[in-house]
Design a protein around this motif. Structure first.
Motif, mmCIF file in Angstrom:
data_model
loop_
_atom_site.group_PDB
_atom_site.id
_atom_site.type_symbol
_atom_site.label_atom_id
_atom_site.label_comp_id
_atom_site.label_asym_id
_atom_site.label_seq_id
_atom_site.Cartn_x
_atom_site.Cartn_y
_atom_site.Cartn_z
ATOM 1 N N VAL A 158 0.469 -1.271 -0.086
ATOM 2 C CA VAL A 158 0.113 -0.052 0.750
ATOM 3 C C VAL A 158 0.725 1.080 -0.013
ATOM 4 O O VAL A 158 0.850 2.278 -1.240
ATOM 5 C CB VAL A 158 -0.973 -0.470 0.925
ATOM 6 N N TYR A 159 1.755 1.855 1.073
ATOM 7 C CA TYR A 159 2.747 2.748 1.284
ATOM 8 C C TYR A 159 2.980 2.326 0.095
ATOM 9 O O TYR A 159 3.643 3.889 -1.090
ATOM 10 C CB TYR A 159 3.420 2.372 1.992
ATOM 11 N N GLU A 160 4.486 1.758 -0.937
ATOM 12 C CA GLU A 160 4.541 1.664 -1.682
ATOM 13 C C GLU A 160 4.061 2.059 -3.371
ATOM 14 O O GLU A 160 4.696 3.582 -3.797
ATOM 15 C CB GLU A 160 5.424 0.491 -2.167
ATOM 16 N N TRP A 190 -11.594 -1.300 2.610
ATOM 17 C CA TRP A 190 -12.115 -2.186 1.158
ATOM 18 C C TRP A 190 -13.285 -0.577 1.161
ATOM 19 O O TRP A 190 -13.428 0.073 -0.562
ATOM 20 C CB TRP A 190 -13.029 -3.468 1.193
ATOM 21 N N ASN A 191 -13.678 0.207 1.104
ATOM 22 C CA ASN A 191 -14.793 1.387 0.931
ATOM 23 C C ASN A 191 -13.814 2.742 1.020
ATOM 24 O O ASN A 191 -14.762 3.608 1.995
ATOM 25 C CB ASN A 191 -16.264 0.516 1.845
ATOM 26 N N ASN A 192 -12.943 2.365 1.586
ATOM 27 C CA ASN A 192 -12.790 4.064 1.884
ATOM 28 C C ASN A 192 -12.392 4.943 1.132
ATOM 29 O O ASN A 192 -12.741 5.413 -0.031
ATOM 30 C CB ASN A 192 -11.169 3.603 2.237
ATOM 31 N N ALA A 193 -12.379 6.086 2.285
ATOM 32 C CA ALA A 193 -13.598 7.200 1.549
ATOM 33 C C ALA A 193 -12.106 8.969 1.737
ATOM 34 O O ALA A 193 -13.228 9.634 1.675
ATOM 35 C CB ALA A 193 -14.524 7.860 1.894
ATOM 36 N N GLU A 194 -11.335 8.417 2.336
ATOM 37 C CA GLU A 194 -10.174 9.582 2.438
ATOM 38 C C GLU A 194 -9.834 10.192 1.969
ATOM 39 O O GLU A 194 -9.904 11.222 2.147
ATOM 40 C CB GLU A 194 -9.171 8.742 4.000
ATOM 41 N N GLY A 195 -10.241 10.202 0.699
ATOM 42 C CA GLY A 195 -9.081 11.286 -0.569
ATOM 43 C C GLY A 195 -10.428 11.647 -0.666
ATOM 44 O O GLY A 195 -10.006 12.902 -1.456
ATOM 45 N N THR A 200 -10.177 6.509 -3.468
ATOM 46 C CA THR A 200 -9.587 6.043 -2.247
ATOM 47 C C THR A 200 -9.890 4.935 -1.456
ATOM 48 O O THR A 200 -9.121 3.657 -0.072
ATOM 49 C CB THR A 200 -9.144 6.696 -1.025
ATOM 50 N N ARG A 201 -10.909 4.168 -2.481
ATOM 51 C CA ARG A 201 -11.782 2.959 -2.214
ATOM 52 C C ARG A 201 -10.126 1.998 -2.402
ATOM 53 O O ARG A 201 -9.563 1.634 -3.296
ATOM 54 C CB ARG A 201 -13.078 2.415 -3.182
ATOM 55 N N ARG A 207 -10.387 2.538 -8.204
ATOM 56 C CA ARG A 207 -10.919 1.536 -9.299
ATOM 57 C C ARG A 207 -10.105 0.633 -9.972
ATOM 58 O O ARG A 207 -9.836 0.132 -10.110
ATOM 59 C CB ARG A 207 -12.470 2.128 -9.822
ATOM 60 N N GLU A 208 -9.270 1.905 -10.651
ATOM 61 C CA GLU A 208 -8.956 1.889 -11.884
ATOM 62 C C GLU A 208 -7.435 1.506 -11.801
ATOM 63 O O GLU A 208 -7.051 0.273 -11.927
ATOM 64 C CB GLU A 208 -8.241 2.938 -13.143
ATOM 65 N N ARG A 209 -6.860 1.650 -10.647
ATOM 66 C CA ARG A 209 -5.835 1.214 -10.157
ATOM 67 C C ARG A 209 -6.718 -0.887 -9.486
ATOM 68 O O ARG A 209 -5.193 -1.754 -9.468
ATOM 69 C CB ARG A 209 -4.687 1.580 -9.031
ATOM 70 N N PHE A 210 -6.786 -0.406 -8.549
ATOM 71 C CA PHE A 210 -7.123 -2.077 -8.076
ATOM 72 C C PHE A 210 -7.696 -3.215 -9.022
ATOM 73 O O PHE A 210 -7.393 -4.717 -9.128
ATOM 74 C CB PHE A 210 -8.776 -1.766 -7.084
#
Length: 441
Positions: A158-160, A190-195, A200-201, A207-210
């Protein structure tokens, strides 16, 4: 992808519980879950907190202290800190003692930090085997946030990726799930919304990266997505899993990638499913304990199966009214999980409003409602304190009279003991020129 962590044969007679938490392991949403898991461990279990995932952080000891205090104050049970901040610590006498306590533990809690750091420190040490043996002997292994990420056949750096900008990739995991016959990766937050204004889900990937990360997984690997403030309890003896907390558990199966449409099952809080669903993914569940499989696009890509308050076909203000009704009802019946779920859903709704380009006026209205709810929740908590005072008042009046009678008889020792017992229970007694008075600490 090559892995230095070798998979092991399944645990044929495992009797413990593996608890995966998406986040919130030290919040009110997980108090009852911890209590129930501890009851499963017997009358006086040894509960420990392992600090490795955050071992590189300057606040690692503060995280451990918070975990210990949380268990003492809210769970009502002592939690011992087992400190193994790095693999080098195992070469010290303190590290040897820490391993002994970890082996003896009936309840192991591991939490936040970096999943890749944790795997590097544990790989080739006795720690993964201790995790497996904890489950084998009927204990409980609770892995939250970063720690949950380490238990799959692969782990997400995640961090990287999110902070450093490395290319998308998976790193080797401990594959504890593999020893249970579950070939999967666990993805908390899974449902993170901090962005806020960016996606940041899916553990901060978006979405696209995952979707691209899923396409890199072998065809036989399942994705286990755990919402924040949500726990998935895998009871190995009973062969069943249950979902607790305020969110959902998402089970996604290949084929992955931008064009194929993976199979997806969604389990809500309170749902029960057979562990065979995770191992083999049967299309039908003879006992009816598993939700029907949901075929279709990536959840969040379209509106199929979304809760009514998040469906785009419903007017934005109608969704707000439904959420507000749910929030107020939860407050009225003193349902903290329901109130928290409404707040988290509104948070996600605000993020989607930005993404969809909703009018600034509607977004501003929703933010104002969000702030009002936070204040309402605080006021409700204040009222709960007033309720406690009202309930205790008649009892405290008689206890203070009894204490005064003891003081009049010069029985200072018993009077002080009574005052000390009240203080231990969180009630402060103060002697004033106008007589004794009391308050909740």
């Amino acid at each position: 992808m090559a892995s230095s962590v070798r998979p092991r044969p399944g645990l044929a007679k495992a009797e413990g519980i593996l608890a995966l938490m998406g986040s919130g392991e030290l919040t009110s949403s997980m108090v009852e879950v911890h209590k129930a898991l501890l009851r499963r461990c017997g009358p006086r279990p040894l509960a420990v907190f392992l600090d490795t995932p955050a071992g590189f952080q300057l606040n690692a000891d503060e995280i451990s202290r918070r975990a210990r205090d949380y268990f003492s104050r809210h769970v009502g049970y002592p939690l011992e800190v087992v400190s193994i901040k790095s693999r080098d610590a195992l070469e010290t006498p303190e590290g040897t003692q820490a391993l002994q306590r970890l082996r003896a533990a009936d309840y192991i809690l591991v939490g936040p930090g970096s999943p890749t750091y944790a795997v590097r420190q544990w790989d080739g040490t006795p720690v993964p085997e201790i995790f497996r043996n904890c489950l084998l002997k009927g204990g409980v292994l609770t892995a939250a946030s970063a720690a949950a990420l380490t238990l799959g056949v692969h782990t997400l750096p995640v961090y990287e990726i999110y902070k450093v900008g490395e290319d998308l990739h998976w790193a080797p995991g401990l594959d504890i799930l593999g020893t249970l016959g579950i070939r999967a990766v666990a993805v908390p937050h899974w449902n993170n919304a901090e962005g806020g204004t960016h996606d940041t889900r899916f553990c901060y990937m978006g979405r696209e990266r995952f979707r691209a990360l899923e396409a890199m997984l072998p065809d036989d690997v399942t994705v286990l997505g755990i919402d924040e403030h949500t726990a998935v309890l895998l009871d190995l003896e009973a062969g069943r899993g249950t979902v607790h907390g305020v969110g959902k558990f998402t089970l996604r199966r290949p084929p992955y990638g931008p064009s194929p449409q993976p199979t997806e099952r969604i389990f809500s809080s309170g749902d029960t499913f057979r562990l065979e669903v995770l191992r083999q993914g049967p299309e039908l569940d003879a006992e009816g304990t598993c939700a029907a499989p949901r075929e279709g696009e990536f959840r969040g890509d379209d509106e199929k199966g979304r809760p009514p308050e998040l469906r785009e076909e419903a007017p934005f203000r109608d969704r707000l009214r439904r959420l507000e009704s749910s929030f107020r009802e939860s407050l009225d019946v003193r349902n903290p999980h329901g109130a928290a779920a409404a707040l988290l859903t509104l948070d996600g709704l605000l993020w989607r409003a930005h993404e969809r380009g909703l009018s600034p006026g509607d977004v501003s209205q929703a933010r104002e409602i969000f702030r009002e709810w936070v204040v309402a929740l605080a006021q409700k908590l204040a009222l709960l304190e007033e309720d406690k005072t009202a309930v205790l008042a008649p009892v405290m009046e008689r206890l203070l009279e009894l204490r005064q009678e003891l003081r009049n008889r010069r029985d200072w020792k018993t009077a002080d003991a009574l005052r000390g017992a009240l203080a231990a229970g969180g009630i402060v007694v103060e002697d004033t020129p106008h007589g004794p008075r009391w308050r909740l600490r």
